[in-house]
Design an enzyme around this catalytic site. Sequence first.
Site, PDB file in Angstrom:
ATOM      1  N   ARG A  34      59.484  85.306  87.443  1.00 32.47           N
ATOM      2  CA  ARG A  34      59.374  85.267  85.978  1.00 32.47           C
ATOM      3  C   ARG A  34      58.074  85.911  85.491  1.00 32.47           C
ATOM      4  NH1 ARG A  34      61.712  79.189  84.908  1.00 32.47           N
ATOM      5  NH2 ARG A  34      63.663  79.552  86.020  1.00 32.47           N
ATOM      6  N   CYS A  35      57.737  87.020  86.063  1.00 28.89           N
ATOM      7  CA  CYS A  35      56.498  87.727  85.768  1.00 28.89           C
ATOM      8  C   CYS A  35      56.847  89.073  85.135  1.00 28.89           C
ATOM      9  CB  CYS A  35      55.731  87.941  87.077  1.00 28.89           C
ATOM     10  SG  CYS A  35      54.225  88.901  86.961  1.00 28.89           S
TER      11      CYS A  35
END
Length: 161
Positions: A34-35
Amino acid sequence: MNIHDLECRTAQQEPFNLGALRGQVLLIVNVASRCRFTPQLRELQTLYQRYRDHGFTVLAFPCDQFAGQAPESAEGFCVFSAHTYGVTFPVMDKIKVNGRQAHPLFVALKREAPGVLGTRMIKWNFTKFLVGRDGHVVRRFSPRDERVDMLEPLERALEER
């Protein structure tokens, strides 16, 4: 210390001796799902496919130390990365890269290749370490460095025997 002397675990919790990769060029990366840099998984897969037959491997280590961006288990990350980005390179166990509980591999990598201004701390996901066939760090890449930035150093490392 040579990284080939270290052990880690696979995403399935099986012991893995890095000595099994002796003689290969490695790109070791702390990853997250989730970057904003997560799409680099596609680029890492492209590098892996292009150079794996020349003795190159990418090793991905999920790490949740940066803003909780890898909340799933290592096995969950495997499923996510394979489904979303077509990842086929090895995904290892979820680890810490900084602090007292930092995995010994990342302690060694940071010691051999400090960051900007000599800092040993990893500042974010997708910090990449290019390791030569001899088990020593050739170069450290920041999360902002992309595939094109790694091509020349990678090809030079592959040429060394």
